[in-house]
Design an enzyme around this catalytic site. Structure first.
Site: not given
Length: 223
Positions: A46, A72-74
């Protein structure tokens, strides 16, 4: 002009792999049970998808800004949506909202044939020059309006929307196969309800309601 993004060194150290394992353990404890999804999260670095300023905290289970008002999503949210989508190898998946391409790479890691759309030109251009995406030959990027979908490549087995929609876009429903599924957060700007929609026929669909989330809004047009 020097292209600093191109000069960046992408390294995945033992420390980062260890932090990723801890992240996978944490989202498993939060209720993610699909081992394929957990493995995909565990395989993808990530920190590659974030600015180097966030590298030391890339494996915190939270969202981070990526520019142009987007995030950027969890990781838990990525895993939650992906688990609901029930992705199978070689399915055609349409993703609305490429962003950093992290979610798209998770889908590609699950061996889906991914078609992902981004409306922000700057983000689209950044992803085009992102070296990690070359690992996935089953991943295709498009610049366009997510509400319009990709009729040229329809029908799709699955549709994943990664932004808050005020309503279910009709054109996306039309581009799904009979029996196909869409996962989409629907609601106002503060809180949305996660929906899974199964297309029963050309005129009918079944809706299932899940947890509340908070996404950036899904906007029409291109920028």
């Amino acid at each position: 002009m020097v292209n600093f993004a191109a000069m960046r060194r992408y390294e995945d150290t033992y420390k980062q792999k260890g932090l990723r394992k801890q992240l996978v353990d944490s989202i498993r404890q939060k209720g993610i049970t699909d081992e394929n999804v957990l493995a995909a999260i565990g395989n993808i670095p990530r920190h590659f998808f974030l600015d180097t300023a966030f590298e030391s905290i890339a494996y915190d289970d939270r969202a981070f800004p990526i520019g142009e008002g987007q995030t950027i999503s969890q990781p838990y949210t990525v895993a939650y949506q992906t688990q609901l989508l029930e992705v199978k190898p070689y399915e055609k998946v349409l993703e609305i909202g490429t962003g950093s391409a992290y979610q798209a790479c998770v889908l590609a890691e699950l061996k889906a044939n991914v078609f992902t759309i981004e409306r922000q030109r700057k983000l689209f251009d950044q992803v085009k020059s992102f070296p990690f995406k070359a690992q996935y030959r089953n991943l295709r990027f498009f610049y366009g309006d997510g509400y319009e979908g990709l009729s040229t490549y329809a029908p799709f087995d699955k549709v994943l929307v990664t932004a808050a929609a005020p309503y279910i876009p009709e054109k996306l429903l039309q581009q799904m196969k009979i029996g196909g599924k869409m996962v989409i957060p629907v609601g106002g700007q503060e809180v949305q309800r996660m929906l899974r929609i199964t297309k029963i026929s050309e005129t009918e669909n079944e809706q299932e309601l899940f947890d509340n989330f908070s996404f950036v809004p899904m906007l029409a047009g291109k920028k």
